[in-house]
Design an enzyme around this catalytic site. Structure first.
Site: not given
Lengths: 206, 287
Positions: A79, A187, A189
């Site tokens: 990001c 992202h 995650e």
């Protein structure tokens, strides 16, 4: 493999740390130059303002350290971390980034005017032909990742783009790979099972 | 083009998942982590975790809960309730939250949303607006302190204030419909200004596939946060779904003949419904 997650301000670093742990690796969240220098993989995470992050890197000495390590370590930008890798960002004026990759960072509003920003939510990844190491399964199934951003990266060399995504009817790079540098605008995650699989593929490819 | 979002909303009191009706009469439903894990496995797009009593005690208290979620749940988490300082926000982010929702304190310090957005980035800050209809004049009053206090602000003025503060997202909750499963009060939509240039999420009373479709089709709306209707489904399925997913079995689909269902909704089922039965609408939600 020694992994550092660079801490350059106020953001959620715990999630990437936990995601890495979930797939069986360990990492450290740090801004200590010695720990970072001794790492094999340096992760630039984050959400927030480009200028603030660059200032933080300069104050901690990491900006210069990264210039030295540019060709010597693996770098993963996520990001904001992806955006920092480029030469210039036009967020709130003009600011120089790490300059590892030629190109700049621009507002999504340049792609499609009068749209809601930030771009928050899940979006398809469209793999380009050179899509290593981003392929996460043998099938060509389209999969979604979670994005939260108002700016996008614009590389001079478009051959480094490994995936694109759509902002309304316009495409922009959502993943790049160039030698030792990999970066995702989304992202992983925060992208559920597919995000974890992607991280797993990436780590295993190093 | 991005997908709209279905957000699972969890109201927390002390260590429990709770749910009230119109923010009152909180009933304990169970362990928050089990529900959050269930929604994650049921393919929810995000989690919204709200402390139901924090502003009463004027402090946020969900740090350890959010940290616990972060080890197994890898979708975005928004947390709210009792946030009163930049350091509260920082603590939540360090605990694993991606966004914070702020309501009551914005009325005490009208510059707070702006300073928070500057400090943490606009995409981290959600302005949370809880509204109650004034039956005399039809205005929607913005309430604070878990709907106890009338702030005097009304829609659309307060939405404009939030937008001008530079926040990344607005969450509007209908207090009158909250927990009732009587459907979101669509009259509120008339009070959302024309050109809101940031994402808007609605919450309060959503309980039918047909209203979910109507709201998702609305260009001005980006997502829906659902509590009671998701909890009802979870309560009936929690142990079954978790064990199915762990065993690697595929989830059994249930065919529905109509778009209107009892108030008992699964993230995964509604996405399957939209993708399989409404092929022309499959861009509404991620599969």
């Amino acid at each position: 493999m020694k992994i550092s997650i660079v801490d350059y301000g106020t953001a959620n670093y715990l999630s990437i740390y936990r995601a890495i742990e979930k797939i069986g690796f360990t990492s450290q969240i740090t801004s200590d130059p010695r720990i970072i220098t001794s790492s094999d993989l340096i992760i630039l995470p984050g959400v927030g303002a480009f200028q603030t992050a660059i200032n933080s890197l300069k104050i901690s000495g990491l900006f210069n350290l990264f210039q030295d390590l540019q060709h010597e370590r693996y770098f993963l930008g996520i990001c904001l971390g992806m955006q920092l890798l480029f030469e210039t960002s036009y967020e709130n004026g003009c600011c120089n980034g790490l300059g590892f990759l030629k190109g700049d960072v621009r507002s999504l509003s340049e792609l499609s005017k009068s749209r809601k920003l930030p771009h928050i939510g899940w979006s398809d990844l469209i793999l380009t032909s050179s899509h290593q190491p981003i392929r996460i399964s043998e099938s060509d199934k389209c999969y979604q990742m979670y994005f939260v951003h108002s700016y996008f990266c614009n590389p001079d060399d478009t051959s480094i783009i490994t995936a694109k995504s759509n902002f309304y009817d316009m495409e922009y790079p959502s993943a790049i790979n160039y030698e030792n540098i990999t970066a995702f605008q989304f992202h992983p995650e925060k992208s559920s099972i597919n995000g974890l699989e992607l991280l797993n593929c990436y780590f295993n490819s190093l | 083009m991005i997908y709209k979002r279905l957000i699972s909303r969890l109201d927390i009191k002390n260590e429990n998942l709770v749910k009230g009706i119109c923010y009152e009469g909180l009933r304990v439903l169970g362990d928050p982590k089990s529900f959050a894990q269930f929604y994650y496995e049921d393919k929810t797009d995000e989690l919204l975790i709200l402390d139901a009593v924090a502003s009463l005690y004027k402090r946020p208290a969900l740090f350890s809960l959010i940290k616990e979620f972060s080890s197994d749940i890898f979708v975005p988490i928004t947390v709210g309730g009792g946030i009163r300082s930049l350091s509260d926000i920082s603590s939540y982010l360090k605990s694993g939250a991606d966004k914070v929702a702020i309501n009551s304190f914005c009325f005490e310090d009208k510059g707070f949303l702006e300073s928070a957005s500057k400090e943490f980035g606009s995409s981290t800050i959600v302005a949370s607006i809880s509204v109650k209809k004034d039956k005399q004049n039809g205005n929607y009053c913005c309430m604070s302190d878990n709907s106890r206090t009338n702030t005097g602000a009304i829609l659309p003025d307060w939405i404009k204030h939030c937008m001008n503060s530079g926040v990344g997202e607005i969450l509007i909750t209908s207090i009158d419909r909250d927990g009732t499963q009587k459907g979101f009060d669509e009259d509120i939509l008339r009070f959302i200004p024309r050109k809101v240039n940031i994402p808007i999420v609605l919450s309060g009373g959503i309980s039918s596939y047909s209203q979910i479709l109507t709201l998702l089709r609305n260009q001005d709306l980006s997502g829906l946060a659902i509590g009671t209707s998701f909890h009802n489904y979870a309560l009936n399925n929690i142990s079954t779904l978790n064990s199915l997913v762990n065993n690697g079995s595929s989830f059994q689909r249930i065919q529905r003949r109509t778009t209107s269902l009892p108030a008992n909704i699964s993230n995964r089922l509604i996405k399957d419904f939209i993708h399989d039965q409404l092929a022309s609408e499959k861009n509404l939600l991620r599969p």
